[in-house]
Write an enzyme that holds these catalytic residues in place. Structure first.
Site, PDB file in Angstrom:
ATOM      1  N   ILE A 105      37.762  44.900  49.112  1.00  0.00           N
ATOM      2  CA  ILE A 105      37.284  44.673  50.481  1.00  0.00           C
ATOM      3  C   ILE A 105      37.845  45.706  51.468  1.00  0.00           C
ATOM      4  O   ILE A 105      37.193  46.042  52.456  1.00  0.00           O
ATOM      5  CB  ILE A 105      37.586  43.223  50.944  1.00  0.00           C
ATOM      6  CG1 ILE A 105      36.785  42.895  52.212  1.00  0.00           C
ATOM      7  CG2 ILE A 105      39.072  42.992  51.142  1.00  0.00           C
ATOM      8  CD1 ILE A 105      36.741  41.418  52.551  1.00  0.00           C
TER       9      ILE A 105
ATOM     10  N   GLY B 110      47.012  39.166  46.999  1.00  0.00           N
ATOM     11  CA  GLY B 110      45.548  39.219  46.930  1.00  0.00           C
ATOM     12  C   GLY B 110      44.920  40.028  48.052  1.00  0.00           C
ATOM     13  O   GLY B 110      45.398  41.111  48.416  1.00  0.00           O
ATOM     14  N   VAL B 111      43.848  39.505  48.603  1.00  0.00           N
ATOM     15  CA  VAL B 111      43.120  40.163  49.693  1.00  0.00           C
ATOM     16  C   VAL B 111      44.056  40.403  50.885  1.00  0.00           C
ATOM     17  O   VAL B 111      44.056  41.479  51.495  1.00  0.00           O
ATOM     18  CB  VAL B 111      41.928  39.282  50.144  1.00  0.00           C
ATOM     19  CG1 VAL B 111      41.314  39.785  51.433  1.00  0.00           C
ATOM     20  CG2 VAL B 111      40.880  39.201  49.038  1.00  0.00           C
ATOM     21  N   ASP B 112      44.842  39.390  51.195  1.00  0.00           N
ATOM     22  CA  ASP B 112      45.758  39.443  52.336  1.00  0.00           C
ATOM     23  C   ASP B 112      46.722  40.631  52.209  1.00  0.00           C
ATOM     24  O   ASP B 112      46.883  41.427  53.152  1.00  0.00           O
ATOM     25  CB  ASP B 112      46.538  38.118  52.360  1.00  0.00           C
ATOM     26  CG  ASP B 112      47.138  37.783  53.706  1.00  0.00           C
ATOM     27  OD1 ASP B 112      46.832  38.501  54.678  1.00  0.00           O
ATOM     28  OD2 ASP B 112      47.898  36.799  53.776  1.00  0.00           O
TER      29      ASP B 112
ATOM     30  N   THR C 273      39.387  31.564  45.928  1.00  0.00           N
ATOM     31  CA  THR C 273      39.140  31.631  44.479  1.00  0.00           C
ATOM     32  C   THR C 273      40.172  32.436  43.704  1.00  0.00           C
ATOM     33  O   THR C 273      40.018  32.643  42.497  1.00  0.00           O
ATOM     34  CB  THR C 273      37.744  32.228  44.178  1.00  0.00           C
ATOM     35  OG1 THR C 273      37.725  33.592  44.640  1.00  0.00           O
ATOM     36  CG2 THR C 273      36.638  31.435  44.847  1.00  0.00           C
ATOM     37  N   GLY C 274      41.225  32.895  44.386  1.00  0.00           N
ATOM     38  CA  GLY C 274      42.283  33.649  43.711  1.00  0.00           C
ATOM     39  C   GLY C 274      43.529  32.804  43.595  1.00  0.00           C
ATOM     40  O   GLY C 274      43.579  31.832  42.840  1.00  0.00           O
TER      41      GLY C 274
END
Ligand code: AR6
Length: 178
Positions: free
Chosen positions: A16, A37-39, A128-129
């Protein structure tokens, strides 16, 4: 690709933080102070300006943190976006149905995006992670909520999926609902 009224929903594979859009959504936690994760990826690539803005939010409106299902925007720092919208997904529970909280993440993020005037919004597969939500159900909730809630000024909602499994689940959810 799917069209809900005036909004186009698209899928992409990858990271992302490599996406270009008006708003990138972060799968954060209540502390707003970072994580994995994304964060972790968003703070790493976006730089310290994002964390500084999150600290300001903790010192002002969100002293107790951002509640699960909520969303709030900050600068996007060095990312190729105008804003990061931080949302807090629910941790998956087999014992309790927290679907409404997950739907709320998408709904509230879109509300914040629209308030800002964002036309393009990119979501990861929230919860979802690390938070353990099953991908098929997470994809169904994400697609259903975005198709129901996205409206101008938002013109495009893009889901960015990290791996092939996630991509296939979102493709199936979109085919079923789009
Ligand atoms: N780009 C796109 N998708 C990604 C990326 C990336 N760079 N990295 C992971 N994913 P997660 P959560 C996928 O764990 O489940 C953090 O510590 C990943 O494969 O980022 O909502 C926060 O601070 C998965 O499908 O978010 C919270 O404490 C999806 O993005 C907690 O994790 C979401 O995975 C939030 O957990």
């Amino acid at each position: 690709m799917s069209r809900s009224e005036a909004v186009t929903v698209t899928l992409a594979r990858g990271d992302i933080t490599r996406q270009k859009a008006d708003a990138l959504v972060n799968a954060a936690n209540s502390s707003l102070l970072g994580g994995g994760g994304v964060d972790g990826a968003i703070h790493r690539r976006g730089g310290p300006e994002i964390l500084a803005a999150c600290r300001d939010l903790r010192a002002s409106k969100y002293g107790k943190g951002l509640p699960t299902g909520g969303a709030v925007a900050t600068t996007a720092g060095r990312l190729d976006a105008k804003w990061v919208i931080h949302t807090v997904g629910p941790v998956w529970s087999g014992a309790e149905d927290r679907s409404e909280l997950l739907a709320s993440c998408y709904r509230e993020s879109l509300r914040v995006a629209a308030e800002l005037g964002a036309r393009t919004v990119v979501f990861p597969a929230v919860s979802t992670g690390i938070f353990g939500w099953p991908m098929d159900d997470g994809a169904r909730i994400a697609v259903r909520t975005v198709l129901a809630e996205a409206a101008p000024p938002v013109e495009e909602v893009r889901f960015v999926l990290f791996d092939a499994h996630a991509y296939i689940e979102f493709e199936e959810a979109l085919a079923a609902q789009g």
